[in-house]
Scaffold this active site. Structure first.
Site, short mmCIF file in Angstrom:
data_model
loop_
_atom_site.label_atom_id
_atom_site.label_comp_id
_atom_site.label_asym_id
_atom_site.label_seq_id
_atom_site.Cartn_x
_atom_site.Cartn_y
_atom_site.Cartn_z
N GLY A 133 51.26 34.95 44.65
CA GLY A 133 51.77 36.24 44.36
C GLY A 133 51.37 36.61 43.05
N LYS A 156 47.44 43.06 34.07
CA LYS A 156 47.32 41.63 34.17
C LYS A 156 47.63 40.95 32.65
CE LYS A 156 43.96 38.31 35.88
NZ LYS A 156 42.80 38.10 36.48
N ASP A 168 52.94 31.38 32.24
CA ASP A 168 53.76 32.03 31.26
C ASP A 168 53.53 33.51 31.40
OD1 ASP A 168 51.17 32.46 30.56
OD2 ASP A 168 51.30 31.41 28.64
N GLY A 169 52.76 33.88 32.56
CA GLY A 169 52.74 35.45 32.89
C GLY A 169 51.69 36.15 31.82
N ARG A 227 43.84 47.09 35.05
CA ARG A 227 42.86 47.27 36.08
C ARG A 227 43.26 48.44 36.92
NH1 ARG A 227 42.62 41.10 38.69
NH2 ARG A 227 44.51 41.72 39.57
N ARG A 234 45.59 41.49 49.66
CA ARG A 234 44.46 40.30 49.89
C ARG A 234 44.79 39.60 51.29
NH1 ARG A 234 44.53 38.50 44.25
NH2 ARG A 234 45.29 40.51 43.03
N ASP A 303 43.34 34.01 48.52
CA ASP A 303 44.27 34.94 47.63
C ASP A 303 43.40 35.92 46.81
OD1 ASP A 303 44.27 32.17 46.54
OD2 ASP A 303 44.75 33.19 44.93
N ASN A 304 42.10 35.33 46.67
CA ASN A 304 41.10 36.27 45.87
C ASN A 304 40.30 37.10 46.92
OD1 ASN A 304 42.42 35.55 43.59
ND2 ASN A 304 40.82 33.77 43.36
P1 AMP Z 1 43.98 33.14 39.83
O1 AMP Z 1 43.22 31.91 39.99
O2 AMP Z 1 43.90 33.80 38.35
O3 AMP Z 1 43.41 34.04 41.15
O4 AMP Z 1 45.59 32.93 40.00
C1 AMP Z 1 46.07 32.27 41.02
C2 AMP Z 1 47.39 32.46 41.16
O5 AMP Z 1 48.12 31.82 39.69
C3 AMP Z 1 47.95 33.86 41.03
O6 AMP Z 1 49.17 33.73 42.01
C4 AMP Z 1 48.25 34.04 39.47
O7 AMP Z 1 49.18 35.06 39.63
C5 AMP Z 1 48.80 32.75 38.92
N1 AMP Z 1 48.68 32.57 37.75
C6 AMP Z 1 47.62 32.41 37.19
N2 AMP Z 1 47.73 32.45 35.73
C7 AMP Z 1 49.05 32.69 35.44
C8 AMP Z 1 49.82 32.58 34.44
N3 AMP Z 1 49.36 32.63 33.20
N4 AMP Z 1 51.17 33.10 34.32
C9 AMP Z 1 51.62 33.02 35.67
N5 AMP Z 1 50.92 33.04 36.86
C10 AMP Z 1 49.67 32.75 36.79
MG MG Z 2 43.83 35.55 41.93
#
Ligand code: AMP
Ligand code: MG
Length: 549
Positions: A133, A156, A168-169, A227, A234, A303-304
């Protein structure tokens, strides 16, 4: 009577909107409003009041979550003028306004906005990772522009959500710059992609990141990138509904996506089958463009992979420099699962997962039809990739043996470390009859590496014969080729330099790159001075990117 008046007013509005294709862009951001309510409000939305606590969400497509604004002194790093004007009807000057910067920082939600995070799961590196998510992203609303297109701005790096897991969001400046530039550059290269409108960084809001995963975390500044996409679904959006056994929600979601984003399929006799085919073709068309520019996504987890066929979630991606067919930009991808040359087959694997995920809402007959479709996809993508590479060589037709012609060029490039982008561009700039002329090749830094290479000589002769077969004039060959072979792509080293300056609040290089990549196929004097189409500096060799962002 009142109703008739309303209808008339609506019609006039629509007519005005049509003229507005040429409408003056909005200068006062306070006048800019979302569609109220957004269409996605019709889908199940989880309203857990403890919105920023990691939780397994059930029976929902979104979670209602407010943004957690970026705090401290904010700077606008850059904005994409074309995205603002063409997609959001905003005058470029709006980007500098306080309201707009607050909008990007997550502290101002225009009228009609509804901040949500999307629920999805995914297979990461081949294994089911369960709920993922939007862990640090918020969709803010839907904007219907003067052309009648609906765009969803998404932040983002805008704070924690139920999907944050251990994160940490937040997002840091370096990865946000990379996403911003690549989104816009890919768009102008002709790669289907999500877009990026603007990027804001804070002087004071810091987060900890261990960039190289070596136990040496350091503080970095938090940033938010805005974005844009028509929607953010996805393959993992469907998969989570399979794994959590929520076929009812799956049907709602698929019907909704088709209605909103594939309206031409809504009344088809077999809409799920037709939709699967369309999603598959869009994604395979997309990957063919990647193979044409040496773009390597880096993390092709399910998911990507977008259900709209867009390049999504720019992380540790890379544009190949010296050619290596197994190029892996992501330092975490030890097995090379997402290497450059594996991308088409990985997309096929992901599409198989999509077919599996859809099963609960398919009839036996539909499952069979999708199986038949799947049997055609490998050939479909191979042909597409070959076609892309032939166009790069100035060839329009596809003949027996052409796959070898391309493969043999790649072999020479790999053997001699020819640069992917520069080799093709320089092939376009040299007369095909002079490709073995040493004095000419010496003027082209990538081609010059092939001098005195027997396989190059063999290849050139083959290429010259092939050009004769297609009967393409030299002028035509060159003019076709400069249109598809860019001078500039966002190579990692070029962005590294821009990032280093931006870390010190000097955004000139980032902004220059955004402008440059509007016309990646044209030689730009200033970019030449900066060496952006020259041989990469030695420090950039083997540069890898981590997922820590
Ligand atoms: P990504 O590899 O960037 O596609 O991220 C994979 C998953 O990790 C997704 O669900 C992102 O929302 C989550 N995610 C990545 N970085 C963070 C972060 N710093 N805080 C919270 N969720 C993250
Ligand atoms: Mg992703």
């Amino acid at each position: 009577m009142r109703r008739a008046f309303c209808v008339l007013a609506a019609l006039m509005n629509e007519q005005q909107q049509n003229i507005v294709g040429k409408m003056k862009p909005i200068v006062n951001f306070k006048e800019w409003k979302f569609r109220d309510p957004p269409n996605y409000a019709a889908l199940p939305i989880d309203e857990n009041p403890e919105y920023n606590v990691p939780v397994a969400v059930k029976d929902a497509v979104f979670s209602k979550v407010p943004t957690e604004p970026l705090i401290g002194k904010l700077h606008l790093v850059c904005a994409s003028d074309e995205a603002l004007v063409d997609l959001l009807d905003l005058h470029p000057s709006v980007a500098e306004s306080e309201e707009f910067i607050n909008f990007v920082a997550g502290s101002y939600l225009p009228e009609g906005g509804l901040s949500v995070s999307h629920r999805y799961g995914g297979y990461q590196f081949g294994f089911w990772a369960d709920q993922l998510g939007d862990g640090r992203a918020h969709i803010l609303g839907e904007y219907v522009n003067s052309k009648g297109e609906s765009w969803q701005p998404q932040l983002k790096g805008s704070g924690e959500t139920p999907y944050s897991r251990f994160g940490d969001g937040r997002a840091v400046l370096r990865s946000s710059i990379r996403e911003m530039i690549a989104s816009e550059a890919c768009y102008h290269l002709g790669i289907p992609t999500t877009r990026a409108a603007a990027l804001v960084v804070s002087d004071d809001h810091k987060v900890w990141r261990d960039k190289t995963y070596c136990g040496r975390a350091r503080q970095e500044r938090a940033a938010v990138v805005m974005r844009l996409a028509n929607a953010w679904y996805r393959i993992g959006s469907i998969e989570i509904l399979l794994k959590r056994r929520e076929p009812h929600t799956m049907k709602l979601l698929v019907d909704f996506i088709i209605k909103q984003h594939f309206p031409e399929l809504e009344n088809s006799d077999d809409k799920y089958v037709d939709w699967y085919l369309e999603v598959a073709h869009r994604n395979l068309d997309m990957v063919a463009t990647w193979q044409g520019f040496g773009f390597t996504h880096g993390v092709l987890n399910t998911d990507n992979v977008s259900l709209l066929g867009l390049t999504i979630d720019y992380g540790p991606y890379g544009f190949i420099e010296h050619f290596y067919q197994n190029y892996v930009p992501n330092s975490s991808d030890d097995m090379g699962r997402y290497a450059f040359n594996k991308q088409p087959e990985i997309l096929l694997w992901n599409l198989e997962k999509l077919a599996e995920a859809l099963e609960p809402i398919l009839s036996e007959d539909q499952k069979e039809k999708i199986k038949d479709i799947r049997a055609t996809l490998s050939e479909y993508v191979q042909r597409n990739v070959l076609k892309t590479h032939l166009l790069k060589l100035g060839l329009k037709e596809m003949k027996d043996g052409d796959d070898k012609l391309v493969q043999e060029l790649f072999e020479v490039m790999q053997l001699k470390m020819g640069d992917f982008t520069a080799t093709f561009r320089q092939l376009a700039e040299v007369e095909s009859q002079q490709l073995l002329d040493k004095s000419v090749l010496e003027t082209k830094w990538s081609l010059s590496k092939f001098i005195d290479t027997p396989n190059w000589e063999k290849w050139v002769k083959k290429y010259q014969d092939r050009l004769k077969e297609e009967n393409v004039s030299e002028d035509e060959r060159q003019s076709r080729m400069v249109k598809v072979n860019p001078v500039y792509v966002p190579k990692n080293w070029i962005m590294q330099e821009a990032i280093a300056d931006a870390e010190k609040n000097n955004f000139e290089k980032v902004r220059f790159l955004l402008k440059l990549f509007k016309n990646p196929f044209e030689v730009n004097e200033e970019a030449e001075k900066r060496g952006y189409s020259s041989q990469p500096p030695s420090w950039s060799y083997g540069l890898k990117l981590s997922c820590s962002s």
